[in-house]
Design a protein around this motif. Structure first.
Motif, PDB file in Angstrom:
ATOM      1  N   ALA A  53     104.949  76.605  45.318  1.00 23.61           N
ATOM      2  CA  ALA A  53     104.087  75.481  45.674  1.00 23.61           C
ATOM      3  C   ALA A  53     102.689  75.988  46.013  1.00 23.61           C
ATOM      4  O   ALA A  53     102.519  77.087  46.539  1.00 23.61           O
ATOM      5  CB  ALA A  53     104.672  74.720  46.856  1.00 23.61           C
ATOM      6  N   ALA A  54     101.675  75.163  45.670  1.00 22.40           N
ATOM      7  CA  ALA A  54     100.296  75.534  45.968  1.00 22.40           C
ATOM      8  C   ALA A  54      99.995  75.253  47.430  1.00 22.40           C
ATOM      9  O   ALA A  54     100.389  74.216  47.972  1.00 22.40           O
ATOM     10  CB  ALA A  54      99.340  74.746  45.077  1.00 22.40           C
ATOM     11  N   SER A  55      99.285  76.209  48.052  1.00 18.02           N
ATOM     12  CA  SER A  55      98.927  76.043  49.457  1.00 18.02           C
ATOM     13  C   SER A  55      97.652  75.233  49.571  1.00 18.02           C
ATOM     14  O   SER A  55      96.737  75.363  48.754  1.00 18.02           O
ATOM     15  CB  SER A  55      98.739  77.415  50.112  1.00 18.02           C
ATOM     16  OG  SER A  55      98.259  77.281  51.423  1.00 18.02           O
ATOM     17  N   GLY A  56      97.624  74.390  50.611  1.00 21.76           N
ATOM     18  CA  GLY A  56      96.406  73.631  50.876  1.00 21.76           C
ATOM     19  C   GLY A  56      95.346  74.480  51.555  1.00 21.76           C
ATOM     20  O   GLY A  56      94.201  74.050  51.702  1.00 21.76           O
ATOM     21  N   ILE A  57      95.715  75.698  51.973  1.00 26.44           N
ATOM     22  CA  ILE A  57      94.760  76.606  52.632  1.00 26.44           C
ATOM     23  C   ILE A  57      94.205  77.555  51.577  1.00 26.44           C
ATOM     24  O   ILE A  57      94.921  78.416  51.061  1.00 26.44           O
ATOM     25  CB  ILE A  57      95.448  77.414  53.757  1.00 26.44           C
ATOM     26  CG1 ILE A  57      96.131  76.488  54.767  1.00 26.44           C
ATOM     27  CG2 ILE A  57      94.435  78.302  54.457  1.00 26.44           C
ATOM     28  CD1 ILE A  57      96.930  77.219  55.830  1.00 26.44           C
ATOM     29  N   LYS A  58      92.950  77.371  51.221  1.00 19.90           N
ATOM     30  CA  LYS A  58      92.290  78.226  50.241  1.00 19.90           C
ATOM     31  C   LYS A  58      91.483  79.314  50.978  1.00 19.90           C
ATOM     32  O   LYS A  58      90.777  79.017  51.935  1.00 19.90           O
ATOM     33  CB  LYS A  58      91.355  77.413  49.344  1.00 19.90           C
ATOM     34  CG  LYS A  58      92.025  76.221  48.667  1.00 19.90           C
ATOM     35  CD  LYS A  58      93.164  76.654  47.750  1.00 19.90           C
ATOM     36  CE  LYS A  58      93.800  75.452  47.051  1.00 19.90           C
ATOM     37  NZ  LYS A  58      94.948  75.869  46.210  1.00 19.90           N
TER      38      LYS A  58
END
Length: 721
Positions: free
Chosen positions: A225-230
């Motif tokens: 899953a892609a993290s919302g924290i970049k």
């Protein structure tokens, strides 16, 4: 007729012939050796003049011998001081403050170059001519200064210069204080962005304390899953760009945005149009203007530009052709970490930051998002909005990184904060920042106490740009100013963040002051301490001073330290430590002592520069290098040429001596010629005149011989004939 009495005086004739024979022998002798007399008795009244003249010529010969010896020694000294003058000029021009060179090459080479120059200087000071050492004053039978190795490293129980420097540096820095980074106001963070969802973590002050931000990453609890924290960085390039509008543009107003990539590729342009309502279908580059609300308009503009370009962190600069619109990212010249919340994170998402500590080990701090309940120290709460979550994440990062510890040196100054008051005091003794000489401020709402017991009390709101300055005395006798300026954003070195609460402003000021003192102590103070150590070791009288066991004072260190100079020590004119009489009225001095001010200054400066190391991985290297070079340039300045005992002045004085000797030699030669002419008139004969006298006498003598012979043969018979 009387025939028994001679009518010719035969005896008188014989006597005259004998006299003429004597005169003939004398003339022949004079013709042979050119001298009028063979002994003083023969000279008569001229003997007094002859003796006086010959005595005078003998004295002039001794003067001539002195002059030859002095000229020989002066020629060697002239070559030596020509070399020293070039060495001084070379040292002065070898580096300038901030001239670090590519990859610190100038810094790295300066130490080695200084070692070579010091070695050359010491060899020159030990100059000898025909077994006579020329720069020890009246002590000429041994080298006046010790060898390079002995001076720097010592021998047996005697310590060398390097030990004295290390000892003095420790005394001046004082005992290190171990503090949490949070007590120093670190880390420096900044929240920005249209939704308050950008966070920047600066390493500027971390670097000063030998910490490094090495990496940042995020992850989700769900694999794939892609993290919302970049995350981004560490990078010194601008990150977390934000847009700012000073005015709302007119409807349908177009602005040209120029974006330059960090990889150096050519800039690209985008056209952005302000509209009241977005087109349907949407038009690329449109953004909604909000009349009367520049902030809301800037937020819409930034979102539209991000949607058009994607991640703006790939651009080193973003500019527009509208002066009312500014786009800028966080950049302070140091490596920074960037965090963006593209969306609110879910429970279990993590953010990891790895830090390299001063001992070169690594520590990773991992923070986990928590949806409910009270977060632990290694957690952060998920807020209702990205802005709330970022505030919680910022507090968690500050807490965790703020728990890291650092060794802070304040140069024996104590900083104490009580309420809205910050006091600064110097410890007793000669070490460190030994004296606070002044305190001043441009802060309007504050009060200060005198420098004898300096403090500042913040009584109200401090304005950005106002400042507080302390003057402090350095170990080598120089002074420096510790200045802190107020800012309303992330503070850099020498800045403190202002607050509406005076007590909080005072706390920020005290933290910034400790950071500034630590940086100054590890750069300017260490440099001043190193030069102070040269004054301790390279004493004019040769007796070194050392830090006592208690670390509170200096004491005589001759019994445990190399004595660098063993030549003549006197307060008299060094030039007169070696003299020569070159005529009756002129005595010239050509002595030199290696401990004269100008020569001693060169020894001190090159010794200090030769022990200072500058490693690229040392955060204090550039500051120390600049402080050291400033002192080197001052000590070797052309302005010192007129100082008593300077290299140039000694060379000039020796040049004057050489000219004086030359003029005396010319006078002596002319005087010798006159005396020799006078002596010639008294003692020598003119060969031509002597020859004529000899011929005349010979003719007379021959006639006398014939006459006498004729008379001797006379008889009555011969007479009657």
């Amino acid at each position: 007729m009387l025939i028994n009495k001679s009518m010719y005086p035969v005896k008188a004739g014989y006597s005259a012939i004998s006299t003429m024979q004597g005169q003939l022998g004398k003339l022949q002798t004079q013709l042979g050796n050119g001298q009028k007399a063979q002994n003083l008795a023969e000279m008569g009244n001229d003997r007094t003049v002859s003796l006086a003249t010959r005595g005078r010529l003998t004295k002039l010969d001794s003067f001539a011998n002195n002059i030859d010896t002095v000229n020989l020694r002066l020629s060697f000294l002239d070559q030596a001081f020509t070399s020293l003058n070039s060495l001084k000029s070379e040292t002065r021009n070898s580096a300038t403050p901030t001239s670090f060179g590519e990859n610190g090459l100038v810094m790295a080479s300066l130490q080695k170059d200084s070692e070579n120059r010091l070695s050359q200087l010491l060899e020159t000071l030990n100059l000898s001519v025909a077994g006579r050492y020329m720069m020890g004053g009246n002590k000429t039978d041994a080298p006046p200064v010790k060898s390079m190795d002995l001076i720097m490293n010592g021998q047996g129980p005697l310590d060398g210069f390097k030990t004295v420097v290390n000892e003095r540096n420790r005394a001046d820095l004082g005992t290190a204080e171990t503090v949490d980074l949070g007590d120093l106001g670190l880390p420096n963070t900044r929240i920005s962005g249209p939704h308050g969802n950008y966070l920047s973590v600066s390493s500027a002050m971390f670097d000063k304390l030998d910490y490094k931000l090495t990496s940042i990453s995020s992850s989700t609890p769900t694999p794939g899953a892609a993290s919302g924290i970049k995350t981004s960085g560490p990078t010194a390039n601008p990150i977390n760009h934000s847009s700012y509008f000073s005015a709302v543009p007119a409807d349908d107003a177009t602005v040209i945005v120029t974006l330059k990539r960090q990889d150096g590729t050519a800039a690209q342009t985008r056209s952005m149009t302000a509209v009241t309502t977005l087109s349907d279908p949407a038009v690329v580059g449109e953004y909604v203007r909000v009349p009367g609300d520049p902030s809301a308009t800037a937020k819409n503009f930034h979102e539209a530009l991000t949607a058009l370009e994607g991640d703006l962190d790939s651009f080193s600069s973003i500019t527009t052709n509208n002066s009312a619109i500014t786009i800028k990212g966080d950049a302070d010249g140091s490596a920074q970490l960037g965090i963006k919340l593209a969306s609110n994170p879910v429970a279990g998402e993590t953010l990891s930051i790895t830090v390299q500590k001063p001992d070169k080990t690594f520590e990773t701090i991992t923070l986990t998002a928590r949806a409910s309940g009270t977060p632990a120290a290694n957690e952060f709460a998920i807020g209702a909005t990205r802005a709330e979550t970022m505030q919680a994440l910022d507090a968690a990062i500050k807490n965790q990184l703020g728990n890291l510890q650092a060794s802070v040196h304040t140069g024996r100054l104590d900083v104490d904060q009580t309420g809205a008051t910050v006091a600064l005091s110097a410890s007793s003794g000669v070490f460190g920042f030994s004296e606070i000489t002044s305190i001043s401020t441009t802060v309007g709402e504050s009060t200060v106490t005198p420098a004898s017991n300096p403090s500042i009390t913040f009584t109200g709101k401090v304005r950005a740009g106002e400042s507080v300055s302390f003057g402090v005395k350095m170990p080598d006798g120089t002074s420096t100013t510790i200045k802190l300026s107020a800012v309303d954003e992330n503070p850099g070195l020498g800045q403190f963040r202002i607050s509406d609460d005076p007590a909080e402003t005072a706390a920020n000021f005290a933290a910034a002051l400790r950071l500034k003192l630590d940086d100054t102590a590890k750069t300017e103070l260490v440099s001043a301490s190193t030069f102070a150590a040269t004054n301790d070791f390279f004493a004019e009288d040769g007796i070194p001073k050392r830090v006592n066991a208690a670390g509170t004072a200096l004491e005589n260190g001759a019994s445990r330290t190399v004595v660098w100079y063993t030549g003549e020590i006197a307060s008299t004119n060094p030039r007169m430590s070696a003299t020569a009489q070159v005529d009756d009225a002129t005595k010239v001095g050509y002595g030199v002592r290696a401990n004269e001010d100008g020569l001693l200054s060169m020894v001190k400066t090159l010794a200090a520069m030769s022990v200072a190391e500058y490693r690229n991985d040392d955060p204090t290297a550039k500051g120390r290098f600049s402080a050291m070079v400033e002192r080197q340039m001052k000590a070797m300045s052309a302005d010192t040429a007129t100082n008593e005992g300077s290299v140039e002045r000694i060379a000039l004085e020796l040049g004057v001596t050489k000219a004086t000797v030359g003029r005396a030699s010319e006078r002596n030669i002319a005087y010798s010629g006159q005396l020799e002419s006078l002596l010639g008139d008294i003692e020598t004969v003119t060969m031509e005149e002597t020859a004529m006298q000899l011929l005349a006498l010979k003719t007379r003598l021959e006639a006398s011989y014939q006459t006498t012979a004729s008379v001797a043969n006379l008889s009555l018979v011969n007479y009657l004939k």
